[in-house]
Scaffold this motif. Structure first.
Motif, PDB file in Angstrom:
ATOM      1  N   GLU A  84      -9.154  -0.906 -31.727  1.00  0.00           N
ATOM      2  CA  GLU A  84     -10.536  -0.922 -31.229  1.00  0.00           C
ATOM      3  C   GLU A  84     -10.682  -0.021 -30.006  1.00  0.00           C
ATOM      4  O   GLU A  84     -11.698   0.661 -29.846  1.00  0.00           O
ATOM      5  N   ARG A  87     -10.866   3.519 -31.193  1.00  0.00           N
ATOM      6  CA  ARG A  87     -12.207   3.782 -31.740  1.00  0.00           C
ATOM      7  C   ARG A  87     -13.201   4.080 -30.623  1.00  0.00           C
ATOM      8  O   ARG A  87     -13.993   5.023 -30.722  1.00  0.00           O
ATOM      9  N   ARG A  88     -13.184   3.259 -29.585  1.00  0.00           N
ATOM     10  CA  ARG A  88     -14.144   3.448 -28.482  1.00  0.00           C
ATOM     11  C   ARG A  88     -13.949   4.809 -27.816  1.00  0.00           C
ATOM     12  O   ARG A  88     -14.929   5.529 -27.531  1.00  0.00           O
ATOM     13  N   GLN A  91     -15.034   7.804 -30.003  1.00  0.00           N
ATOM     14  CA  GLN A  91     -16.476   7.916 -30.157  1.00  0.00           C
ATOM     15  C   GLN A  91     -17.195   7.964 -28.813  1.00  0.00           C
ATOM     16  O   GLN A  91     -18.416   7.829 -28.751  1.00  0.00           O
ATOM     17  N   THR A 117      -8.188   1.408 -42.689  1.00  0.00           N
ATOM     18  CA  THR A 117      -8.078   1.724 -41.258  1.00  0.00           C
ATOM     19  C   THR A 117      -7.299   3.010 -41.056  1.00  0.00           C
ATOM     20  O   THR A 117      -7.647   3.827 -40.200  1.00  0.00           O
ATOM     21  N   GLU A 120      -9.613   5.788 -41.731  1.00  0.00           N
ATOM     22  CA  GLU A 120     -10.530   5.947 -40.606  1.00  0.00           C
ATOM     23  C   GLU A 120      -9.873   6.707 -39.453  1.00  0.00           C
ATOM     24  O   GLU A 120     -10.488   7.598 -38.855  1.00  0.00           O
ATOM     25  N   GLN A 124     -11.062  10.227 -37.902  1.00  0.00           N
ATOM     26  CA  GLN A 124     -11.400  10.375 -36.486  1.00  0.00           C
ATOM     27  C   GLN A 124     -10.642  11.536 -35.859  1.00  0.00           C
ATOM     28  O   GLN A 124     -11.201  12.305 -35.072  1.00  0.00           O
TER      29      GLN A 124
END
Length: 223
Positions: A84, A87-88, A91, A117, A120, A124
């Motif tokens: 997580e 991800r933060r 982005q 995942t 993903e 990214q």
């Protein structure tokens, strides 16, 4: 300590760069001091804040410490806390966050079992390699080789080598010269005929690059 000190440290990132650098370095060795791996996630918030600051050396040290802490996180909570966080950052609105994210994928990817995942995370990384900000693309280029070493060969060939080729053709020579360093990482995963087909054309292109710095990076391993 977990309830009082670390929440305070999140708001401590406006101090002098020398202080922040020392903090970013020391937090990576605090796992046992916060109660061991089961509580190591409390270190992530202050390190995430440090990974967002403007000074590059502080961000780099924060990324290094984040990776050290990530290795200690239990498998059951790894995705909840560390993925997580990745991800933060990936982005993030500011380029500083996205730059830091690039250095975390090679640790996050092998510890994730979910195919969705993993897909993903690859997407990214590819997006960061195409970021509009040169500093982010430069960071993606720096870390791409190590990330490839953690990925399945089929995805390296289908998804990540095209990114490597694009970075080696980037308009910024600082991105292109870093891409050259990925040749050894990626080539080590391939059969000789695959290297000749997928990597050698890019090496030849870089050997004739208009920038002497890129040509130097191609020639340097032969010294």
């Amino acid at each position: 300590t977990r309830r009082e000190l670390f929440p305070f440290l999140v708001y401590f990132v406006d101090d002098e760069d020398e202080v922040l650098l020392a903090l970013a370095e020391e937090l990576g060795s605090f796992v046992e001091l916060v109660g061991g791996p089961d509580h190591a996630h409390v270190l992530l918030a202050p390190l995430e804040a440090l990974a967002n600051v403007e000074e590059a050396v502080v961000r780099d040290k924060a990324v290094e410490s984040l990776n050290r802490v990530a290795e200690a996180l239990p498998a059951g909570t790894f995705e909840e806390h560390f993925v997580e966080l990745v991800r933060r950052l990936a982005q993030g609105e500011w380029f500083t966050a996205r730059t830091s994210a690039c250095g975390l994928f090679s640790v996050a990817y092998p510890r994730v079992s979910s195919a969705d995942t993993r897909r993903e995370l690859r997407q990214q990384m590819i997006a960061l390699g195409k970021d509009e900000t040169p500093m982010v693309r430069r960071s993606a280029s720096t870390h791409l080789g190590r990330f490839c070493r953690q990925c399945e060969k089929e995805y390296v060939k289908a998804e990540l080598i095209p990114l490597f080729v694009a970075l080696a053709q980037d308009e910024q020579d600082s991105v292109r010269l870093l891409a050259v360093e990925n040749c050894a990482h990626i080539g080590s995963m391939l059969a000789p005929e695959e290297t000749a087909q997928l990597i050698l054309p890019t090496i030849r292109q870089c050997a004739g690059d208009k920038s002497w710095r890129v040509r130097y990076m191609v020639a340097d391993p032969f010294n």
